[in-house]
Scaffold this motif. Sequence first.
Motif, PDB file in Angstrom:
ATOM      1  N   GLU A 210       0.798  -1.232   0.000  1.00 59.73           N
ATOM      2  CA  GLU A 210       0.000   0.000   0.000  1.00 59.73           C
ATOM      3  C   GLU A 210       0.832   1.284   0.000  1.00 59.73           C
ATOM      4  OE1 GLU A 210      -3.179   0.285  -0.331  1.00 59.73           O
ATOM      5  OE2 GLU A 210      -3.747  -1.820  -0.185  1.00 59.73           O
ATOM      6  N   ILE A 211       2.057   1.241   0.486  1.00 60.89           N
ATOM      7  CA  ILE A 211       2.861   2.466   0.538  1.00 60.89           C
ATOM      8  C   ILE A 211       4.118   2.301  -0.305  1.00 60.89           C
ATOM      9  CG2 ILE A 211       2.005   3.028   2.836  1.00 60.89           C
ATOM     10  CD1 ILE A 211       4.689   2.190   3.978  1.00 60.89           C
ATOM     11  N   GLY A 212       4.748   3.432  -0.626  1.00 59.55           N
ATOM     12  CA  GLY A 212       5.900   3.432  -1.507  1.00 59.55           C
ATOM     13  C   GLY A 212       7.176   2.955  -0.853  1.00 59.55           C
ATOM     14  N   ALA A 213       8.190   2.701  -1.693  1.00 56.43           N
ATOM     15  CA  ALA A 213       9.481   2.221  -1.216  1.00 56.43           C
ATOM     16  C   ALA A 213      10.160   3.251  -0.327  1.00 56.43           C
ATOM     17  CB  ALA A 213      10.373   1.879  -2.411  1.00 56.43           C
ATOM     18  N   GLY A 214      10.086   4.530  -0.713  1.00 57.25           N
ATOM     19  CA  GLY A 214      10.746   5.581   0.060  1.00 57.25           C
ATOM     20  C   GLY A 214      10.190   5.719   1.460  1.00 57.25           C
TER      21      GLY A 214
ATOM     22  N   ALA B 128      -1.936  13.085   3.102  1.00 61.29           N
ATOM     23  CA  ALA B 128      -1.406  11.987   2.291  1.00 61.29           C
ATOM     24  C   ALA B 128      -2.406  10.832   2.303  1.00 61.29           C
ATOM     25  CB  ALA B 128      -0.063  11.525   2.835  1.00 61.29           C
ATOM     26  N   ASN B 129      -2.348  10.003   1.256  1.00 62.62           N
ATOM     27  CA  ASN B 129      -3.289   8.888   1.120  1.00 62.62           C
ATOM     28  C   ASN B 129      -2.711   7.556   1.582  1.00 62.62           C
ATOM     29  OD1 ASN B 129      -5.308  10.547  -0.076  1.00 62.62           O
ATOM     30  ND2 ASN B 129      -4.253  10.394  -2.060  1.00 62.62           N
ATOM     31  N   ASP B 130      -1.516   7.568   2.156  1.00 63.19           N
ATOM     32  CA  ASP B 130      -0.898   6.323   2.601  1.00 63.19           C
ATOM     33  C   ASP B 130      -1.622   5.786   3.831  1.00 63.19           C
ATOM     34  OD1 ASP B 130       1.506   6.463   0.778  1.00 63.19           O
ATOM     35  OD2 ASP B 130       1.761   8.337   1.895  1.00 63.19           O
TER      36      ASP B 130
ATOM     37  N   LEU C 242      14.633   6.727  -1.200  1.00 64.32           N
ATOM     38  CA  LEU C 242      13.843   7.864  -1.680  1.00 64.32           C
ATOM     39  C   LEU C 242      14.254   8.252  -3.094  1.00 64.32           C
ATOM     40  CD1 LEU C 242      13.625  10.260   1.404  1.00 64.32           C
ATOM     41  CD2 LEU C 242      11.707   9.171   0.224  1.00 64.32           C
ATOM     42  N   LEU C 243      15.561   8.283  -3.341  1.00 64.55           N
ATOM     43  CA  LEU C 243      16.058   8.650  -4.665  1.00 64.55           C
ATOM     44  C   LEU C 243      15.618   7.639  -5.714  1.00 64.55           C
ATOM     45  CD1 LEU C 243      17.832  10.465  -6.451  1.00 64.55           C
ATOM     46  CD2 LEU C 243      19.791   9.037  -5.803  1.00 64.55           C
ATOM     47  N   PHE C 244      15.779   6.342  -5.428  1.00 59.79           N
ATOM     48  CA  PHE C 244      15.382   5.307  -6.372  1.00 59.79           C
ATOM     49  C   PHE C 244      13.871   5.334  -6.624  1.00 59.79           C
ATOM     50  CE2 PHE C 244      19.227   2.729  -4.736  1.00 59.79           C
ATOM     51  CZ  PHE C 244      20.048   3.353  -5.656  1.00 59.79           C
ATOM     52  N   GLY C 245      13.105   5.502  -5.542  1.00 55.33           N
ATOM     53  CA  GLY C 245      11.653   5.545  -5.681  1.00 55.33           C
ATOM     54  C   GLY C 245      11.189   6.702  -6.538  1.00 55.33           C
ATOM     55  N   TRP C 246      11.858   7.844  -6.386  1.00 57.52           N
ATOM     56  CA  TRP C 246      11.502   9.031  -7.166  1.00 57.52           C
ATOM     57  C   TRP C 246      11.917   8.881  -8.633  1.00 57.52           C
ATOM     58  CZ3 TRP C 246      15.048  13.040  -8.942  1.00 57.52           C
ATOM     59  CH2 TRP C 246      14.393  14.120  -9.538  1.00 57.52           C
ATOM     60  N   LEU C 247      13.150   8.379  -8.856  1.00 58.84           N
ATOM     61  CA  LEU C 247      13.662   8.272 -10.216  1.00 58.84           C
ATOM     62  C   LEU C 247      12.982   7.175 -11.023  1.00 58.84           C
ATOM     63  CD1 LEU C 247      17.542   8.695  -9.741  1.00 58.84           C
ATOM     64  CD2 LEU C 247      15.974  10.284 -10.866  1.00 58.84           C
ATOM     65  N   ILE C 248      12.765   6.018 -10.392  1.00 59.11           N
ATOM     66  CA  ILE C 248      12.307   4.836 -11.124  1.00 59.11           C
ATOM     67  C   ILE C 248      10.797   4.641 -11.039  1.00 59.11           C
ATOM     68  CG2 ILE C 248      12.549   2.325 -11.321  1.00 59.11           C
ATOM     69  CD1 ILE C 248      15.398   2.660 -10.212  1.00 59.11           C
ATOM     70  N   LEU C 249      10.219   4.860  -9.859  1.00 60.65           N
ATOM     71  CA  LEU C 249       8.786   4.610  -9.678  1.00 60.65           C
ATOM     72  C   LEU C 249       7.955   5.891  -9.658  1.00 60.65           C
ATOM     73  CD1 LEU C 249       8.914   1.819  -6.925  1.00 60.65           C
ATOM     74  CD2 LEU C 249       8.808   1.548  -9.412  1.00 60.65           C
ATOM     75  N   GLY C 250       8.606   7.037  -9.673  1.00 65.51           N
ATOM     76  CA  GLY C 250       7.874   8.303  -9.659  1.00 65.51           C
ATOM     77  C   GLY C 250       7.184   8.588  -8.344  1.00 65.51           C
ATOM     78  N   GLU C 251       7.739   8.089  -7.240  1.00 67.73           N
ATOM     79  CA  GLU C 251       7.125   8.298  -5.921  1.00 67.73           C
ATOM     80  C   GLU C 251       7.462   9.689  -5.389  1.00 67.73           C
ATOM     81  OE1 GLU C 251       7.411   3.641  -4.378  1.00 67.73           O
ATOM     82  OE2 GLU C 251       8.571   5.213  -3.407  1.00 67.73           O
ATOM     83  N   ASN C 252       6.520  10.248  -4.639  1.00 66.47           N
ATOM     84  CA  ASN C 252       6.734  11.544  -3.994  1.00 66.47           C
ATOM     85  C   ASN C 252       6.167  11.503  -2.583  1.00 66.47           C
ATOM     86  OD1 ASN C 252       7.861  13.434  -6.147  1.00 66.47           O
ATOM     87  ND2 ASN C 252       6.065  12.619  -7.209  1.00 66.47           N
TER      88      ASN C 252
END
Length: 303
Positions: A89-93, A146-148, A256-266
């Motif tokens: 349900e939540i992002g990697a970062g 946030a929706n997490d 956080l960097l990988f999630g933003w670059l690869i998965l588009g997480e914010n």
Amino acid sequence: MSLRNWIMLAVLGAIWGGSFLFAKVAVAEIPPFVLVFLRVSSACAVLLVVLWHQNLLGQLKSGLAVPFLLMGLLNNAIPFSLLFLGQTEIGAGLASILNATTPIFTVIVAGLLTGQESLPLNKIAGVLLGVAGVAIMLSSSLSGVANDPVWAQLSCLGAAVSYACAATYARRFKGVRPQVSAAGQLLGSSLIMLPVALYFGTGWSIAETSLTAWANVAALGIVATALAYLIYFQLLADAGATNASLVTLIVPASALLFGWLILGENLSALQLAGFAVLLIGLVALDGRVFRRQKPASAGGERT
């Protein structure tokens, strides 16, 4: 530390930060408990080969069976399960940030609950700042910014608590070689997770799982677990536990960097603010920034 130590630290931080990315991709197609078994069993196979190559298989003694099972439960089976459940349900970062609270909970478990560690002022300040950082991050979801889901974030925090208990329990392995204790606990967690994976994996199809998911499973087990353990143990031997603990600061940043670059997480502004407070707490907990250098010469001439 030497340049080699810094490189090892950076690589380890990137690998463990990447593990949250690998898990996020894999858990989209593979049930969480099945993914845990695949991770620990593949890592266990690699480390057993390493022990065989080093002629250390004989040190996996039957007398350590129960401690290995308990360590595998606390350090692998429970935290990996909670992290993978949360990452449905939540992002990697965000998951990596919540997992970075492990040193905070370790102080609470080892210092407050079991009395195994002293509690100087910097550790008390670090714990308070860490708790404040978590509260700020959770408030982002509680307030609707946030929706997490809160339950998923609490699941990742539960993993950090389990890691903290494992760190406290691991003191009894002081006389055991690190690679042996790593292989032993992975063997124990593989045995624990096998029936769990078989039960909860009903309906999941191996053939329908994409090659991308399988590649991330391999990365989780072989790279982020087996290889990472070997790098960590070498770093411990070369640079000591205090310097090796700096990886705690690198892992969430790389995730956080990988999630933003690869998965588009914010992350929301509140979550970033909570992360900043948590980082300050971890630095305070480490304590080295507060230590003053002693004069090189006690009887030196005044200038």
